[in-house]
Enzyme design. Structure first.
Site, mmCIF file in Angstrom:
data_model
loop_
_atom_site.group_PDB
_atom_site.id
_atom_site.type_symbol
_atom_site.label_atom_id
_atom_site.label_comp_id
_atom_site.label_asym_id
_atom_site.label_seq_id
_atom_site.Cartn_x
_atom_site.Cartn_y
_atom_site.Cartn_z
ATOM 1 N N ASP A 1 1.107 -1.285 0.017
ATOM 2 C CA ASP A 1 0.013 0.279 0.096
ATOM 3 C C ASP A 1 0.473 0.930 0.035
ATOM 4 O OD1 ASP A 1 -2.405 -1.024 0.365
ATOM 5 O OD2 ASP A 1 -1.686 -1.701 2.323
ATOM 6 N N LYS B 1 1.941 1.637 -5.075
ATOM 7 C CA LYS B 1 3.029 1.385 -6.643
ATOM 8 C C LYS B 1 2.321 1.851 -7.885
ATOM 9 C CE LYS B 1 3.380 -2.621 -3.951
ATOM 10 N NZ LYS B 1 2.289 -2.400 -2.940
ATOM 11 N N GLY B 2 0.793 1.498 -7.407
ATOM 12 C CA GLY B 2 -0.046 1.380 -7.973
ATOM 13 C C GLY B 2 0.697 3.025 -9.604
ATOM 14 N N GLY C 1 -4.393 -4.855 -4.467
ATOM 15 C CA GLY C 1 -5.898 -3.534 -4.950
ATOM 16 C C GLY C 1 -4.167 -2.354 -5.603
ATOM 17 N N HIS C 2 -4.495 -2.057 -6.563
ATOM 18 C CA HIS C 2 -3.771 -0.966 -7.162
ATOM 19 C C HIS C 2 -4.581 0.213 -7.623
ATOM 20 C CE1 HIS C 2 0.237 -2.723 -7.481
ATOM 21 N NE2 HIS C 2 -0.068 -3.125 -8.277
ATOM 22 N N THR D 1 -6.884 -12.587 2.640
ATOM 23 C CA THR D 1 -7.954 -12.167 1.476
ATOM 24 C C THR D 1 -8.729 -12.849 0.831
ATOM 25 O OG1 THR D 1 -6.529 -11.770 -0.555
ATOM 26 C CG2 THR D 1 -6.710 -9.969 0.739
ATOM 27 N N GLN E 1 2.222 -6.346 -3.312
ATOM 28 C CA GLN E 1 2.346 -6.005 -2.071
ATOM 29 C C GLN E 1 4.099 -5.131 -1.264
ATOM 30 O OE1 GLN E 1 1.537 -9.299 -2.802
ATOM 31 N NE2 GLN E 1 -0.901 -8.724 -2.487
ATOM 32 N N THR F 1 2.628 -12.583 2.995
ATOM 33 C CA THR F 1 1.634 -12.690 1.734
ATOM 34 C C THR F 1 2.438 -14.040 1.768
ATOM 35 O OG1 THR F 1 0.958 -12.289 -0.309
ATOM 36 C CG2 THR F 1 3.213 -12.097 0.237
#
Ligand code: GDP
Length: 424
Positions: free
Chosen positions: A13, A16-17, A40-41, A128, A223, A238
């Site tokens: 988080d 990175k997106g 999620g990006h 998740t 991640q 992860t």
């Protein structure tokens, strides 16, 4: 930027997106190399917000070939749904390439993920529940099913039946669940296979050819370093390798093909779910970070835990990834605080630690040793040049890079793509 690996330098988080998206503008190929639809990006372009969980952010540019590498695990229903969503927004995902060697997330993986977490109770990992961990388990048990298997119906059926023989026993006898039907799964998945056929290929060769042709290739990690299965805060991690080394195995390239490793870090730090977190703030300041920084999961909506920037962890990330430069995001969030703190070392069980501790017991007992810096008490979201940043903000950047051991070359001061500037 011929071949650049983009990695999260914290617990994910980091934004990175946004940064990968920025690089993607000038890229020819953007490759995801690990994880699945557990990341999620968020990408913001003007008024439009995109949340992608599997397809690399570069898909929004027609010149980019987005690639899902062999190191990823893919839920084909999710992938197809994401492609449909993109089409509805006028983005053609026709260029997307999926590695024939990528492993598939099967319905029994999702089921096992959910029941195992329930079974673990308060010791749960906080997955998740999308089947990612169980899919990687099968990969390493050599029971996995790969994208290429969809194109050999007989082998596919045999593999599903074999896999289910064991899984159904576990589901019914250990977890008291209903058994799953192989025939139904086979039919469903062969349908997905037909739709994915034009996209499935040897992506390692594709990437190699792009690099040989001097094209710009971006490897986009999901991640972050501290969630890496080998180098993270195990077991609260992860199930793949988000570190730069994972880009090599997860995309099928060699180390000598990489020119640059860009680590993304927030100007503070956050983590989702359980696990040690030395600079965590459970006070008003931490709450302000959550609110101002909008620290809620893109995919799950879960509230993230927040704290001051931990430069011990950042230095560690620089080391294990071989980070050549850093992008610091969300600097604007710190504008709210009159005094800023940097975690520069830890104290644990009567000793001082300047490097990230190897032992879990030590890490759990760490309290941070802080260095205080003055804040800048002014809005910086409109700043687009380093010179226009308040002096205190520039001093903050300089101190962070000194402690981290890598230069900060990109600074982000807002969610929009334009709220970014380079710092040479
Ligand atoms: P990722 O998975 O690493 O891409 O991170 P996320 O997308 O989950 O979180 C990043 C969030 O922060 C997104 O909502 C971004 O729009 C937002 N963001 C990225 N950079 C900045 C920034 O510099 N300032 C602010 N305020 N928000 C940012």
């Amino acid at each position: 930027m011929p071949a650049t690996i983009v990695v999260g330098a914290q617990w994910g988080d980091e934004g990175k997106g946004k940064i990968a998206n920025l690089l993607a503008q000038e890229a020819d190929v953007v490759v995801r190399f690990q994880g699945g639809n557990n990341a999620g990006h968020t990408i913001v372009i003007g008024e439009q917000r995109f949340a992608l969980s599997l397809i690399p952010s570069g898909v929004i540019y027609p010149n980019v070939v987005p690639v899902i590498g062999n190191g990823c695990v893919v839920d084909p229903a999710v992938l197809l749904a994401e492609m449909d969503t993109l089409r509805k927004r006028g983005i053609d995902p026709g260029n997307l390439r999926l590695s024939a060697n990528a492993h598939l997330i099967m319905p029994y993986h999702r089921k096992l993920d959910a029941v195992r977490e329930r079974f673990l109770g308060h010791q749960r990992i906080g997955t998740t529940k999308r089947g990612i961990g169980p899919a990687y388990q099968d990969k390493f048990s050599r029971l996995g099913i790969r994208a290429q298997d969809l194109y050999d119906p007989k082998i596919f059926r045999d593999k599903v039946e074999m896999g289910l023989k064991e899984k159904n026993r576990i589901l019914t006898k250990v977890f008291n669940q209903l058994a799953m039907d192989a025939g139904q799964i086979v039919e469903e998945y062969l349908g997905y296979g037909a739709r994915l056929l034009p996209h499935v290929t040897d992506t390692s060769l594709l990437v190699w050819e792009a690099i040989r042709a001097g094209k710009n290739v971006v490897f986009e990690g999901a991640q972050g370093t501290l969630l890496d299965i080998d180098h993270g805060t195990y077991p609260f991690v992860t199930s793949s390798n988000p570190v730069a080394g994972g880009a090599l195995t997860g995309a099928g390239v060699g180390p000598r093909d990489i020119d640059r490793v860009l680590g993304i870090a927030k100007a503070y730090i956050s983590r989702v779910g359980s696990g040690p977190f030395p600079t965590e703030l459970s006070d008003e300041v931490g709450e302000q970070m959550v609110q101002i920084g909008g620290e809620f999961g893109t995919v799950t909506g879960r509230r993230r835990r927040c704290g001051w920037l931990d430069t011990v962890a950042l230095r560690y990330a620089v080391r294990v990834n071989g980070i050549t430069e850093l992008a610091l995001t969300k600097l604007d969030v710190l504008s709210a605080f009159p005094t800023l703190r940097l975690g520069v070392a830890y104290s644990s069980l009567g000793e001082r630690y300047d490097e990230f501790p190897r032992q879990q017991r030590v890490l759990y007992n760490c309290t941070p040793i802080y260095e205080d810096l003055p804040g800048w008490n002014t809005d910086i979201t409109e700043v687009r040049r380093l010179e226009d940043l308040p002096k205190a903000a520039r001093a903050y950047l300089e101190r962070v890079e000194q402690l981290a051991g890598a230069p900060i070359t990109i600074v982000s001061v807002g969610p929009e793509r334009s709220a970014t500037f380079l710092r040479q």
